[in-house]
Design an enzyme around this catalytic site. Sequence first.
Site, PDB file in Angstrom:
ATOM      1  N   GLU A  32      35.199  39.489  53.078  1.00 21.27           N
ATOM      2  CA  GLU A  32      35.877  39.586  54.372  1.00 21.27           C
ATOM      3  C   GLU A  32      35.083  40.373  55.404  1.00 21.27           C
ATOM      4  O   GLU A  32      35.103  40.054  56.597  1.00 21.27           O
ATOM      5  CB  GLU A  32      37.268  40.230  54.197  1.00 21.27           C
ATOM      6  N   ASP A  67      53.312  39.046  44.334  1.00 22.71           N
ATOM      7  CA  ASP A  67      51.982  39.647  44.172  1.00 22.71           C
ATOM      8  C   ASP A  67      52.043  41.175  44.180  1.00 22.71           C
ATOM      9  O   ASP A  67      51.150  41.847  43.670  1.00 22.71           O
ATOM     10  CB  ASP A  67      51.020  39.167  45.272  1.00 22.71           C
TER      11      ASP A  67
END
Lengths: 278, 313
Positions: B58, B117
């Site tokens: 990223e 998650d």
Amino acid sequence: MTNLELQKTANAVRKSIVTAVYSAKSGHPGGSLSAADIFTWLYFEEMHIDPKNPKLEDRDRFVLSKGHVAPGLYSVLAERGFFPKEDLTTLRHTGSYLQGHPDMKHIPGVDMSGGSLGQGLSAAVGMAAAGKFDNKDYRVYALTGDGEIQEGQIWEAAMWAGHRKLDNLVVIVDNNNLQIDGEIDKVCSPYPIDKKFEAFNFHTIVIDGNDFDQIRAAFKEARETKGQPTAIIAKTIKGKGVSFMENQAGWHGKAPGDEEYRIAMEELEKAGEALCQK
Amino acid sequence: MSEVKKIATRDSYGNSLAELGREHENLIVLDADLAGATKTGIFQKEFPDRHWDCGIAECNMTGIAAGLSTCGKVPFISSFAMFAAGRNYEQVRNSIGYPHLNVKIGATHAGISVGEDGATHQCLEDMALMREIPGMVVINPSDDVEAKAAVKAAYEHEGPVYLRFGRLAVPVINDNPDYRFEIGKGITLREGRDVTIFATGLEVSYAVDAANLLAADGIDAEVINIHTIKPLDEELVTASAAKTGKVVTVEEHFIAGGLGSAVAEVLCEKAPTKLLRIGVNDCFGESGPANELIHKYELDAEGIYKKVKAFCG
């Protein structure tokens, strides 16, 4: 330019570096001086640029990933005519446009702001990818430090550049072997640097980065390299040109005092005179 | 009761990118191995050569976008909020914010509504991080209509924009002919006299439902949708606060640093008003179905209703 002309220009750039850092009373002379020959080559021979039109659309781009050596970049930009040389003495002063690290918003000829290590190469990769996408011929150059490549983002950028076969990109690693805390192979060794870039699908060239014959040949080879980006590992001497700064980690980020400045300038003047005798 | 249409704003993001891509050839979408989840895959299908997957990197993606923008492209970088704002914070600050580059950050999977998650992926501080960067616009749309309008406005805005999207399908509440999106302008959804509820993102819909519950108890709540956290619509915030004399903020974010803080800052300086901040209070999230978590953390209509009622009592 002949090698002699390049050497004279590099000597003038070195004088500006020392003067700018002396005026600022802080800054990074060591890595600026080690890269002075590379800066000179890029801005006087290699890159298609126009000091009268710094934003020329199809210009070659340069990203100073090791942004702390801004005195080196500013000195060569001033030498090339992007802004007046006398402004260099305002480096790091309140209100000056010559910020401690490159600021693209206010400094003519600076293509990317930066200085937080590891980030500049990614921006250079973006510029190179844009050039490929637009079928433009411009080339992109990025200068990193050899300590800087300890940052993981450098290798993220290298991986993607190799993956995308960005042969319009040249990464120059200023391999002066010193970082703030000492020798790079004692702090956290990035060696072998060439093998690492090779593994990331770069063409690699190892040179003496203070020798214009080798610099000339390397950039020619980079230009002729197709299908992959090039990494030039430029072995240099930190503080090159000022005897007491050479190979001293202590001169990474320290300004010379009055007496040190006098000696440094005297040495560089003498070196300049010697070049004129040739 | 008719079935309310529900769409996750991450879908709106992907669809809107594809629409904009047809009009604007300089729009490039970058992703970091999450094209399926961030929904940039919708754009990718139509414009494969303008969708660049950067792999799981990223920070590099962010730098690439910075470089691209200096060459006239309008890049949208896409990842989960945790990474787009969290992992990337310094890259966004120094490579995009400082040079004020024209890069858009599409951050999906924000907040605890990420669900199963769990805490490592439930970013509750992204608006706080992004709001601190000078010149950054921060938008947290409430539904499909607003999210699409926000993506278009972000493209048209010159400068960096942070867009916050969710994974959970949320009711479409702005599907009316009068709806108009403007960066920095809040939208009054319900006028009231007793208390103002400033809500953002998926909390807007819950806030409207809570206001209806409060009305049954005789509490007349004004509900204002603050889709733009920065620049905040200070005029609307202070005017409504002056009108009702009580202010509540609701967000799927830490109560520190986001909408609650932004409103508190303005009110303290310009119109001191009694304030209640509703959000996640200094704790990490956890795994579970999104709707169950929203209920557990009292961020649904019932939770808001109870807290506002006590606040007004």
